[in-house]
Design a protein around this motif. Structure first.
Motif, PDB file in Angstrom:
ATOM      1  N   ALA A   1      56.977  44.953  55.898  1.00  0.00           N
ATOM      2  CA  ALA A   1      57.761  44.024  55.076  1.00  0.00           C
ATOM      3  C   ALA A   1      56.841  43.108  54.266  1.00  0.00           C
ATOM      4  CB  ALA A   1      58.673  43.190  55.976  1.00  0.00           C
ATOM      5  N   PHE A   2      55.761  42.645  54.876  1.00  0.00           N
ATOM      6  CA  PHE A   2      54.816  41.795  54.159  1.00  0.00           C
ATOM      7  C   PHE A   2      54.164  42.556  53.015  1.00  0.00           C
ATOM      8  CE2 PHE A   2      50.297  40.782  53.602  1.00  0.00           C
ATOM      9  CZ  PHE A   2      50.410  39.511  53.060  1.00  0.00           C
ATOM     10  N   LEU A   3      53.716  43.774  53.284  1.00  0.00           N
ATOM     11  CA  LEU A   3      53.042  44.560  52.262  1.00  0.00           C
ATOM     12  C   LEU A   3      53.990  44.917  51.121  1.00  0.00           C
ATOM     13  CD1 LEU A   3      50.791  46.895  54.443  1.00  0.00           C
ATOM     14  CD2 LEU A   3      50.104  44.898  53.103  1.00  0.00           C
ATOM     15  N   ALA A   4      55.274  45.066  51.440  1.00  0.00           N
ATOM     16  CA  ALA A   4      56.257  45.349  50.382  1.00  0.00           C
ATOM     17  C   ALA A   4      56.350  44.172  49.427  1.00  0.00           C
ATOM     18  CB  ALA A   4      57.613  45.640  51.001  1.00  0.00           C
ATOM     19  N   THR A   5      56.278  42.952  49.965  1.00  0.00           N
ATOM     20  CA  THR A   5      56.297  41.755  49.117  1.00  0.00           C
ATOM     21  C   THR A   5      55.000  41.639  48.323  1.00  0.00           C
ATOM     22  OG1 THR A   5      57.733  40.581  50.684  1.00  0.00           O
ATOM     23  CG2 THR A   5      56.490  39.242  49.118  1.00  0.00           C
ATOM     24  N   ALA A   6      53.862  41.921  48.983  1.00  0.00           N
ATOM     25  CA  ALA A   6      52.550  41.810  48.329  1.00  0.00           C
ATOM     26  C   ALA A   6      52.340  42.868  47.258  1.00  0.00           C
ATOM     27  CB  ALA A   6      51.443  41.914  49.378  1.00  0.00           C
ATOM     28  N   GLN A   7      53.153  43.908  47.264  1.00  0.00           N
ATOM     29  CA  GLN A   7      52.958  45.036  46.356  1.00  0.00           C
ATOM     30  C   GLN A   7      53.048  44.632  44.889  1.00  0.00           C
ATOM     31  OE1 GLN A   7      55.399  48.364  47.409  1.00  0.00           O
ATOM     32  NE2 GLN A   7      54.157  49.824  46.258  1.00  0.00           N
ATOM     33  N   GLU A   8      53.742  43.553  44.606  1.00  0.00           N
ATOM     34  CA  GLU A   8      53.901  43.114  43.220  1.00  0.00           C
ATOM     35  C   GLU A   8      52.681  42.345  42.716  1.00  0.00           C
ATOM     36  OE1 GLU A   8      56.438  44.151  41.479  1.00  0.00           O
ATOM     37  OE2 GLU A   8      57.083  45.215  43.292  1.00  0.00           O
ATOM     38  N   HIS A   9      51.791  41.955  43.625  1.00  0.00           N
ATOM     39  CA  HIS A   9      50.624  41.176  43.222  1.00  0.00           C
ATOM     40  C   HIS A   9      49.443  42.096  42.897  1.00  0.00           C
ATOM     41  CE1 HIS A   9      47.388  38.158  43.370  1.00  0.00           C
ATOM     42  NE2 HIS A   9      48.348  37.261  43.213  1.00  0.00           N
ATOM     43  N   ARG A  10      48.575  41.671  41.981  1.00  0.00           N
ATOM     44  CA  ARG A  10      47.448  42.507  41.555  1.00  0.00           C
ATOM     45  C   ARG A  10      46.426  42.708  42.681  1.00  0.00           C
ATOM     46  NH1 ARG A  10      42.874  40.362  40.089  1.00  0.00           N
ATOM     47  NH2 ARG A  10      42.532  42.007  38.512  1.00  0.00           N
ATOM     48  N   LEU A  11      46.452  41.872  43.734  1.00  0.00           N
ATOM     49  CA  LEU A  11      45.545  42.045  44.868  1.00  0.00           C
ATOM     50  C   LEU A  11      46.234  42.725  46.056  1.00  0.00           C
ATOM     51  CD1 LEU A  11      43.449  38.726  44.955  1.00  0.00           C
ATOM     52  CD2 LEU A  11      42.739  41.004  44.193  1.00  0.00           C
ATOM     53  N   TYR A  12      47.334  43.409  45.766  1.00  0.00           N
ATOM     54  CA  TYR A  12      48.045  44.117  46.841  1.00  0.00           C
ATOM     55  C   TYR A  12      47.118  45.064  47.596  1.00  0.00           C
ATOM     56  CZ  TYR A  12      50.618  48.090  48.786  1.00  0.00           C
ATOM     57  OH  TYR A  12      51.048  49.100  49.602  1.00  0.00           O
TER      58      TYR A  12
ATOM     59  N   VAL B   1      35.257  46.403  43.771  1.00  0.00           N
ATOM     60  CA  VAL B   1      36.603  46.954  43.950  1.00  0.00           C
ATOM     61  C   VAL B   1      37.649  45.886  43.671  1.00  0.00           C
ATOM     62  CG1 VAL B   1      38.212  47.953  45.627  1.00  0.00           C
ATOM     63  CG2 VAL B   1      35.803  48.674  45.617  1.00  0.00           C
ATOM     64  N   PHE B   2      37.404  44.667  44.142  1.00  0.00           N
ATOM     65  CA  PHE B   2      38.393  43.589  43.970  1.00  0.00           C
ATOM     66  C   PHE B   2      37.823  42.525  43.041  1.00  0.00           C
ATOM     67  CE2 PHE B   2      39.228  45.450  48.187  1.00  0.00           C
ATOM     68  CZ  PHE B   2      40.486  45.967  47.915  1.00  0.00           C
ATOM     69  N   THR B   3      38.494  42.355  41.918  1.00  0.00           N
ATOM     70  CA  THR B   3      38.017  41.437  40.896  1.00  0.00           C
ATOM     71  C   THR B   3      39.147  40.541  40.411  1.00  0.00           C
ATOM     72  OG1 THR B   3      38.539  43.001  39.118  1.00  0.00           O
ATOM     73  CG2 THR B   3      36.319  43.117  40.077  1.00  0.00           C
ATOM     74  N   THR B   4      38.766  39.510  39.670  1.00  0.00           N
ATOM     75  CA  THR B   4      39.752  38.660  39.005  1.00  0.00           C
ATOM     76  C   THR B   4      40.251  39.394  37.761  1.00  0.00           C
ATOM     77  OG1 THR B   4      38.105  37.595  37.576  1.00  0.00           O
ATOM     78  CG2 THR B   4      38.451  36.638  39.764  1.00  0.00           C
ATOM     79  N   GLY B   5      41.182  38.778  37.046  1.00  0.00           N
ATOM     80  CA  GLY B   5      41.693  39.374  35.822  1.00  0.00           C
ATOM     81  C   GLY B   5      40.653  39.456  34.727  1.00  0.00           C
ATOM     82  N   TRP B   6      39.509  38.754  34.933  1.00  0.00           N
ATOM     83  CA  TRP B   6      38.428  38.779  33.948  1.00  0.00           C
ATOM     84  C   TRP B   6      37.275  39.668  34.385  1.00  0.00           C
ATOM     85  CZ3 TRP B   6      39.266  36.693  29.282  1.00  0.00           C
ATOM     86  CH2 TRP B   6      40.300  35.750  29.175  1.00  0.00           C
ATOM     87  N   GLY B   7      37.426  40.310  35.540  1.00  0.00           N
ATOM     88  CA  GLY B   7      36.398  41.234  35.990  1.00  0.00           C
ATOM     89  C   GLY B   7      35.363  40.659  36.932  1.00  0.00           C
ATOM     90  N   GLU B   8      35.428  39.357  37.225  1.00  0.00           N
ATOM     91  CA  GLU B   8      34.467  38.761  38.151  1.00  0.00           C
ATOM     92  C   GLU B   8      34.878  39.050  39.591  1.00  0.00           C
ATOM     93  OE1 GLU B   8      35.003  34.771  36.808  1.00  0.00           O
ATOM     94  OE2 GLU B   8      33.121  34.795  35.673  1.00  0.00           O
ATOM     95  N   PRO B   9      33.921  39.099  40.540  1.00  0.00           N
ATOM     96  CA  PRO B   9      34.291  39.309  41.941  1.00  0.00           C
ATOM     97  C   PRO B   9      35.191  38.183  42.442  1.00  0.00           C
ATOM     98  CG  PRO B   9      31.985  38.649  41.746  1.00  0.00           C
ATOM     99  CD  PRO B   9      32.459  38.956  40.364  1.00  0.00           C
ATOM    100  N   VAL B  10      36.154  38.539  43.276  1.00  0.00           N
ATOM    101  CA  VAL B  10      37.121  37.561  43.781  1.00  0.00           C
ATOM    102  C   VAL B  10      36.429  36.547  44.685  1.00  0.00           C
ATOM    103  CG1 VAL B  10      39.164  37.270  45.237  1.00  0.00           C
ATOM    104  CG2 VAL B  10      39.052  39.149  43.595  1.00  0.00           C
ATOM    105  N   PHE B  11      36.768  35.275  44.505  1.00  0.00           N
ATOM    106  CA  PHE B  11      36.234  34.213  45.358  1.00  0.00           C
ATOM    107  C   PHE B  11      36.841  34.363  46.753  1.00  0.00           C
ATOM    108  CE2 PHE B  11      35.652  29.749  46.728  1.00  0.00           C
ATOM    109  CZ  PHE B  11      34.302  29.604  46.402  1.00  0.00           C
ATOM    110  N   PRO B  12      36.045  34.250  47.822  1.00  0.00           N
ATOM    111  CA  PRO B  12      36.554  34.532  49.172  1.00  0.00           C
ATOM    112  C   PRO B  12      37.785  33.744  49.602  1.00  0.00           C
ATOM    113  CG  PRO B  12      34.165  34.488  49.188  1.00  0.00           C
ATOM    114  CD  PRO B  12      34.584  34.050  47.814  1.00  0.00           C
TER     115      PRO B  12
END
Length: 406
Positions: free
Chosen positions: A205-216, A308-319
């Motif tokens: 159920a949680f993953l179904a909600t997260a599926q809409e986010h770009r970091l799903y 693999v996981f970046t921001t919308g600008w291509g930078e690595p995601v902040f932890p």
């Protein structure tokens, strides 16, 4: 009167009695000292060692007797006035290169916030197990903010740092004959074990909600591999093999002084974690979406093809980003599904859910340990002891059913 005085012999100045050495103890000025003979381990010669500064004769005698015993055992160490704070300051600087930056910051914090203010002024060689035990009790009861209790896990971290430092004081610097922290008692606290925070249905159920986010894909991969947050945020596409399929975890990303830093994994070892077919599809979709973002931004894209996981600008995601995002996703699910709300869970709990689900399904402990990156399966056994106990309780019935069905 004058003649009498003139005829009187001149008064001689009184001779000061030289201090006498009695059984290795003597007074020097206003304090007492003792002397013992200590054999040099390199030359084999016996040499006198003087130690002073004792307030009373009894103090000097007691120290003398203790020193004699240690000298006979070959454990004698010269008296040193360095304090706990002074030793820890040198010790932490000496380890600044070999300790991971994030771990080093934690060590410095433990020393600065807790050890230094309370026992920093104590002479290192005067530190006793009883004093350290009291220090831990005081931290647990009023060592936190505004004099409140300090978390038991934090007290354990303090103990870890102090024990490591004092071990070096014994083995490396030879300032102590033994480690008093080894004999100190940590306060008894109720053991906490990670339970099944969410059921498999709640995870879906949680993953179904997260599926809409770009970091799903990040949350999906965290749940389906049990990898740590920093390990996933350090992941490059060159570490992903969708044909085998598997990911190669080689390092981690963390926050240090509000900056993103990278280093080795917690165990210092790399590992390979297998992927299921569903996770492969999720990663392929994630990569396609990332490619679209990169093409759309063109030269404004900052990350190349590495992470693999970046921001919308291509930078690595902040932890801290996925950690702060998770409660928002849970809140969004609960708003949409008020009749079946999800209980609170942390990002790290996805790792516990992964391990617990595998163990409950009968996966061997050493296999789970390898997926989690535990250096020793004993760590997995200790952390998930409650699950192992549940499995053990059913072992008798499983054996009986196997024999009956033959």
């Amino acid at each position: 009167m004058t003649e009498a005085l003139a005829g009187a012999p001149d008064k001689q100045p009184r001779k000061t009695k030289a201090p006498k050495l009695r059984d290795g103890v003597m007074k020097r000025g206003t304090t007492w000292s003792y002397v013992i003979r200590v054999r040099d381990p390199e030359t084999g010669e016996s040499k006198p060692k003087w130690v002073g500064g004792f307030a009373t004769e009894d103090d000097a005698k007691a120290a003398r007797d203790e020193a004699r015993v240690k000298a006979r055992r070959g454990e004698y160490i010269d008296r040193n006035t360095v304090t706990v704070a002074e030793y820890l300051a040198e010790w932490i600087e000496g380890h600044a290169v070999e300790i991971k930056p994030h771990t080093l910051k934690g060590y410095r914090d433990m020393i600065r916030l807790y050890i230094g203010p309370r026992i920093g002024n104590v002479r290192l060689q005067a530190l006793r197990p009883a004093a350290i035990t009291k220090f831990y009790r005081d931290l647990l009861t009023h060592g936190g903010r505004k004099g409140g209790p300090l978390a038991a896990n934090t007290v354990k971290h303090v103990h870890t740092v102090l024990r490591k430092a004092l071990t070096d004081a014994v083995l490396v610097d030879e300032l102590l004959p033994n480690n008093p922290a080894e004999r100190a008692k940590l306060p008894r606290t109720q053991a906490t074990e990670p339970g099944m925070i969410w059921t498999p249905a709640q995870l879906r159920a949680f993953l179904a909600t997260a599926q809409e986010h770009r970091l799903y894909a990040f949350f999906h991969l965290a749940a389906y591999t049990g990898a740590r947050r920093g390990e996933l945020l350090n992941l490059r596409w060159t570490d992903v093999d969708l044909d085998k399929p598997q990911i190669h975890i080689t390092g981690t990303a963390a926050v240090l002084d509000r900056q993103r830093v990278e280093g080795t994994t917690k165990s210092g070892r790399s590992r390979v974690v297998s992927l299921d077919a569903g996770t492969v599809k999720v990663l392929k979709a994630h990569r396609a979406r990332q490619d679209e973002e990169r093409l759309k931004l063109g030269e404004s894209w900052k990350g190349g093809h590495a992470y693999v996981f970046t921001t919308g600008w291509g930078e690595p995601v902040f932890p801290d980003t996925p950690s702060s995002l998770m409660p928002k996703l849970i809140a969004a699910h609960n708003k949409q599904n008020p009749r079946s709300p999800l209980p609170h869970a942390r990002l790290h709990d996805l790792r516990h859910i992964h391990a617990t689900t595998l163990l409950m399904a009968g996966t061997p402990v050493h296999v789970v340990a390898a997926r989690l990156g535990h250096a020793d399966p004993a760590i997995t056994l200790r952390v998930y002891a409650h699950v192992i106990r549940e499995q053990a309780a059913t072992a008798a019935d499983i054996f009986a059913q196997a024999v009956a069905s033959c």
